[in-house]
Design a protein around this motif. Structure first.
Motif, PDB file in Angstrom:
ATOM      1  N   LEU A 122     -11.505  -6.866  -4.166  1.00 53.04           N
ATOM      2  CA  LEU A 122     -11.454  -5.784  -3.186  1.00 53.04           C
ATOM      3  C   LEU A 122     -10.913  -4.513  -3.818  1.00 53.04           C
ATOM      4  CD1 LEU A 122      -9.963  -7.777  -0.153  1.00 53.04           C
ATOM      5  CD2 LEU A 122     -12.366  -7.186  -0.537  1.00 53.04           C
ATOM      6  N   ASN A 123     -11.617  -3.391  -3.539  1.00 48.80           N
ATOM      7  CA  ASN A 123     -11.086  -2.112  -4.012  1.00 48.80           C
ATOM      8  C   ASN A 123     -10.010  -1.624  -3.042  1.00 48.80           C
ATOM      9  OD1 ASN A 123     -12.362  -0.795  -1.819  1.00 48.80           O
ATOM     10  ND2 ASN A 123     -14.223  -0.420  -3.008  1.00 48.80           N
ATOM     11  N   ALA A 124      -9.435  -0.464  -3.322  1.00 48.00           N
ATOM     12  CA  ALA A 124      -8.304   0.027  -2.535  1.00 48.00           C
ATOM     13  C   ALA A 124      -8.681   0.227  -1.070  1.00 48.00           C
ATOM     14  CB  ALA A 124      -7.763   1.318  -3.144  1.00 48.00           C
ATOM     15  N   GLU A 125      -9.852   0.857  -0.818  1.00 50.90           N
ATOM     16  CA  GLU A 125     -10.263   1.124   0.565  1.00 50.90           C
ATOM     17  C   GLU A 125     -10.547  -0.174   1.318  1.00 50.90           C
ATOM     18  OE1 GLU A 125     -13.726   3.526   3.087  1.00 50.90           O
ATOM     19  OE2 GLU A 125     -13.895   3.279   0.918  1.00 50.90           O
ATOM     20  N   GLN A 126     -11.282  -1.087   0.691  1.00 48.02           N
ATOM     21  CA  GLN A 126     -11.595  -2.364   1.342  1.00 48.02           C
ATOM     22  C   GLN A 126     -10.316  -3.145   1.641  1.00 48.02           C
ATOM     23  OE1 GLN A 126     -14.075  -3.858  -1.763  1.00 48.02           O
ATOM     24  NE2 GLN A 126     -15.970  -2.957  -0.951  1.00 48.02           N
ATOM     25  N   ALA A 127      -9.410  -3.184   0.677  1.00 49.99           N
ATOM     26  CA  ALA A 127      -8.164  -3.926   0.854  1.00 49.99           C
ATOM     27  C   ALA A 127      -7.324  -3.352   1.992  1.00 49.99           C
ATOM     28  CB  ALA A 127      -7.365  -3.916  -0.448  1.00 49.99           C
ATOM     29  N   LYS A 128      -7.274  -2.032   2.093  1.00 51.73           N
ATOM     30  CA  LYS A 128      -6.493  -1.403   3.162  1.00 51.73           C
ATOM     31  C   LYS A 128      -7.050  -1.778   4.530  1.00 51.73           C
ATOM     32  CE  LYS A 128      -4.930   3.099   4.892  1.00 51.73           C
ATOM     33  NZ  LYS A 128      -4.953   4.570   4.677  1.00 51.73           N
ATOM     34  N   LEU A 129      -8.363  -1.690   4.682  1.00 55.76           N
ATOM     35  CA  LEU A 129      -8.984  -1.992   5.974  1.00 55.76           C
ATOM     36  C   LEU A 129      -8.869  -3.472   6.330  1.00 55.76           C
ATOM     37  CD1 LEU A 129     -12.152   0.246   5.607  1.00 55.76           C
ATOM     38  CD2 LEU A 129     -10.306   0.582   7.260  1.00 55.76           C
ATOM     39  N   LEU A 130      -8.938  -4.332   5.323  1.00 54.81           N
ATOM     40  CA  LEU A 130      -8.867  -5.777   5.567  1.00 54.81           C
ATOM     41  C   LEU A 130      -7.435  -6.303   5.535  1.00 54.81           C
ATOM     42  CD1 LEU A 130     -11.934  -6.841   3.413  1.00 54.81           C
ATOM     43  CD2 LEU A 130     -11.730  -7.084   5.898  1.00 54.81           C
ATOM     44  N   GLU A 131      -6.467  -5.388   5.370  1.00 57.22           N
ATOM     45  CA  GLU A 131      -5.039  -5.743   5.320  1.00 57.22           C
ATOM     46  C   GLU A 131      -4.780  -6.779   4.231  1.00 57.22           C
ATOM     47  OE1 GLU A 131      -3.462  -6.681   9.186  1.00 57.22           O
ATOM     48  OE2 GLU A 131      -4.381  -4.926  10.125  1.00 57.22           O
ATOM     49  N   ALA A 132      -5.368  -6.508   3.083  1.00 50.74           N
ATOM     50  CA  ALA A 132      -5.168  -7.346   1.909  1.00 50.74           C
ATOM     51  C   ALA A 132      -4.602  -6.459   0.799  1.00 50.74           C
ATOM     52  CB  ALA A 132      -6.492  -7.985   1.495  1.00 50.74           C
ATOM     53  N   LYS A 133      -4.553  -6.996  -0.417  1.00 52.39           N
ATOM     54  CA  LYS A 133      -4.071  -6.226  -1.552  1.00 52.39           C
ATOM     55  C   LYS A 133      -5.242  -5.838  -2.451  1.00 52.39           C
ATOM     56  CE  LYS A 133       0.466  -8.497  -1.704  1.00 52.39           C
ATOM     57  NZ  LYS A 133       1.378  -9.346  -2.525  1.00 52.39           N
ATOM     58  N   GLU A 134      -5.157  -4.661  -3.031  1.00 50.00           N
ATOM     59  CA  GLU A 134      -6.190  -4.250  -3.976  1.00 50.00           C
ATOM     60  C   GLU A 134      -6.281  -5.287  -5.096  1.00 50.00           C
ATOM     61  OE1 GLU A 134      -7.456  -0.417  -6.772  1.00 50.00           O
ATOM     62  OE2 GLU A 134      -5.575  -0.388  -5.602  1.00 50.00           O
ATOM     63  N   GLY A 135      -7.501  -5.710  -5.391  1.00 51.93           N
ATOM     64  CA  GLY A 135      -7.688  -6.722  -6.424  1.00 51.93           C
ATOM     65  C   GLY A 135      -7.723  -8.142  -5.894  1.00 51.93           C
TER      66      GLY A 135
END
Length: 251
Positions: free
Chosen positions: A199-212
């Motif tokens: 997951l990139n930074a934007e995807q991780a933020k929206l999915l409430e995960a961590k980048e990478g």
């Protein structure tokens, strides 16, 4: 199962007693799905042993086993050797079944919800035109939204729909497939491609995960009965929430 009027057992009996032309095992599957959707059976709850369930419902153990086998195959239940059958908390999406996110979540007793990030209308890009087999300048609707189950972010979705298949951009409310079905344009088959990603930074933020963090990307191209493409969708899932499964045959 408890034995009072609010128990799953009573609910399941009522379903089985309803008049239906469906085989008994399919009626039992429907009854179990309904009990899960109504939260009479909660995630991680264990079902009674197959022998006990057959005795409680006065049906054969073979019928119970066939019903449960089907729900395990769908990912609604999970079979744990030595422990029994449980309501599945991790989402197993059957790659061979063309169902919507909302339908999948409701079948597992989850409450689906969408948050719109953007929706717009425009003309096809060259990539969309190639995938959807549309002429340059054809009109499409684009839907970008977050999909939640029980308020947990599950999926980031980017969908492009051929505009002639929906009455308007506002026709899609909770479920895109339900909107397409109301218009008589629900896909009947699809080609899907699954790939792993970080997951990139934007995807991780929206999915409430961590980048990478590990994620799953799914591309789907949906077709009508007459062969016309109606939908192209890219979805990104949290890797710790979803499993995609498919049944393979040697023939």
């Amino acid at each position: 199962m408890k034995h009072d009027q609010t128990t799953p057992l009573v609910h399941i009996r009522q379903h089985l007693n309803e008049t239906s032309n469906l085989p008994l095992y399919q009626r039992l599957q429907r009854a179990l799905r309904s009990a899960i959707e109504l939260h009479l059976l909660e995630p991680e709850d264990a079902l009674p042993a197959e022998r006990q369930l057959a005795a409680d419902l006065d049906i054969s153990r073979i019928t119970v086993r066939k019903a449960i086998d089907g729900l395990v195959e769908e990912g609604v239940l999970v079979r744990r050797p030595g422990s029994g059958n449980f309501i599945n908390t991790r989402i197993e999406k059957n790659f061979a079944k063309l169902t919507s996110f909302s339908e999948d979540m409701r079948a597992r007793g989850r409450v689906p919800r969408s948050v719109w990030l953007k929706r717009s209308e425009g003309t096809v890009t060259p990539d969309e035109a190639m995938r959807l087999r549309l002429s340059p300048g054809s009109k499409v609707y684009r839907f970008n939204r977050m999909r939640y189950a029980d308020e947990v972010p599950m999926c980031l979705e980017y969908a492009t729909i051929v505009a002639s298949c929906l009455p308007s951009l506002e026709a899609v409310d909770h479920s895109m497939y339900e909107a397409l079905e109301r218009s008589g344009n629900r896909p009947v088959r699809a080609l899907q491609r699954l790939s792993a990603l970080l997951l990139n930074a934007e995807q991780a933020k929206l999915l409430e995960a961590k980048e990478g963090d590990a994620g799953l990307a799914v591309e789907r191209l949906g077709f009508l009965r007459d062969g016309r493409a109606v939908e192209f969708c890219r979805s990104y899932f949290r890797g710790d929430m979803y499993d995609f499964v498919a049944e393979l045959n040697a023939s």
